[in-house]
Design an enzyme around this catalytic site. Sequence first.
Site, PDB file in Angstrom:
ATOM      1  N   SER A  30       0.867  -1.190   0.000  1.00 17.53           N
ATOM      2  CA  SER A  30       0.000   0.000   0.000  1.00 17.53           C
ATOM      3  C   SER A  30       0.893   1.225   0.000  1.00 17.53           C
ATOM      4  O   SER A  30       2.040   1.175   0.501  1.00 17.53           O
ATOM      5  CB  SER A  30      -0.876   0.013   1.260  1.00 17.53           C
ATOM      6  OG  SER A  30      -1.506   1.282   1.399  1.00 17.53           O
ATOM      7  N   TYR A  58      -1.283  -0.804  10.635  1.00 17.57           N
ATOM      8  CA  TYR A  58      -1.507  -1.257   9.249  1.00 17.57           C
ATOM      9  C   TYR A  58      -0.369  -0.763   8.347  1.00 17.57           C
ATOM     10  O   TYR A  58       0.173  -1.534   7.551  1.00 17.57           O
ATOM     11  CB  TYR A  58      -2.858  -0.732   8.762  1.00 17.57           C
ATOM     12  CG  TYR A  58      -3.172  -1.014   7.318  1.00 17.57           C
ATOM     13  CD1 TYR A  58      -3.394  -2.309   6.864  1.00 17.57           C
ATOM     14  CD2 TYR A  58      -3.254   0.027   6.386  1.00 17.57           C
ATOM     15  CE1 TYR A  58      -3.694  -2.558   5.519  1.00 17.57           C
ATOM     16  CE2 TYR A  58      -3.557  -0.218   5.051  1.00 17.57           C
ATOM     17  CZ  TYR A  58      -3.772  -1.513   4.623  1.00 17.57           C
ATOM     18  OH  TYR A  58      -4.061  -1.766   3.301  1.00 17.57           O
TER      19      TYR A  58
END
Length: 249
Positions: free
Chosen positions: A144, A158
């Site tokens: 990401s 995360y």
Amino acid sequence: MTGRVLVVTGASRGIGAAVARRAGATGWRVAVHYGAAADAAAAVVADIRAAGGVAEAFPAEIADAASVAGLFAAVDAALGPAGGLVNNAGIIGGKFPLMDAPPGAIERVLAVNVAGTFHASAEAARRMARRRGGSGGAIVNLSSVVSRTGGLPEETHYAASKGAIDSLTLGLARELAPDGIRVNAVRPGIIATDIHDVHGGRAFLAGFGPQIPAGRPGTPEEVAATVLWLLSEEASYVTGALFDVAGGR
Ligand code: NAD
């Protein structure tokens, strides 16, 4: 039987489902992995078959090495050994400040996103490695852009898990290149999927659009296109690369 076997983890919805459908349409024999959503996985399999492709659904807990070993053994028996792997299963793992982290929450996001990617990559590599009699292959990891931004507020756990994905992509690319295995990562920005339910769902997606240079969230299909290119022979000299699919973010 034609086509090589592709394992797509977390393929019952979102980006994984889009990757599985596109793979089925481009000649891969698709192992649609899911966690608990058997009906949704069966629907993805049905879509692939309706379009003329080959697919089967397989359950596994991706954070558990024994469960992942069972997944790959089941794929061996039903479709044949994996020649491609997309490490897509992942979680945000909640939204919380560091000082109020629920017990076990940080361990869980690292277990699913990082250990799970290691477990599946190891099983795939054992089947693909030329040194073990395999014929090479390709692995694509879902990282990401948060690996380089630090993530949205109160989601540092995360972001850190995706930083680990970048590092393991670079390391495994070098380790596995002599075995004919390419390892790359795709780093999506904001993509319109249900993963965003943790911080507001559709309202979040609509509100975030203007902050993205492209003016909108991306679609799962736009990520899948890059994933399938990285899996293909068109990318035969691409390994250890991190590809942002993020609308300029
Ligand atoms: P999603 O929540 O729609 O799909 C994730 C899938 O992973 C689900 O099918 C879920 O069942 C599966 N999964 C989660 N934990 C699992 C476990 N322990 N065992 C087995 N399966 C498990 O999310 P998505 O948006 O499609 O995201 C797919 C990947 O892309 C994730 O790795 C995510 O971090 C990454 N990503 C998404 C975005 C985005 O904006 N949507 C952005 C960057 C990166």
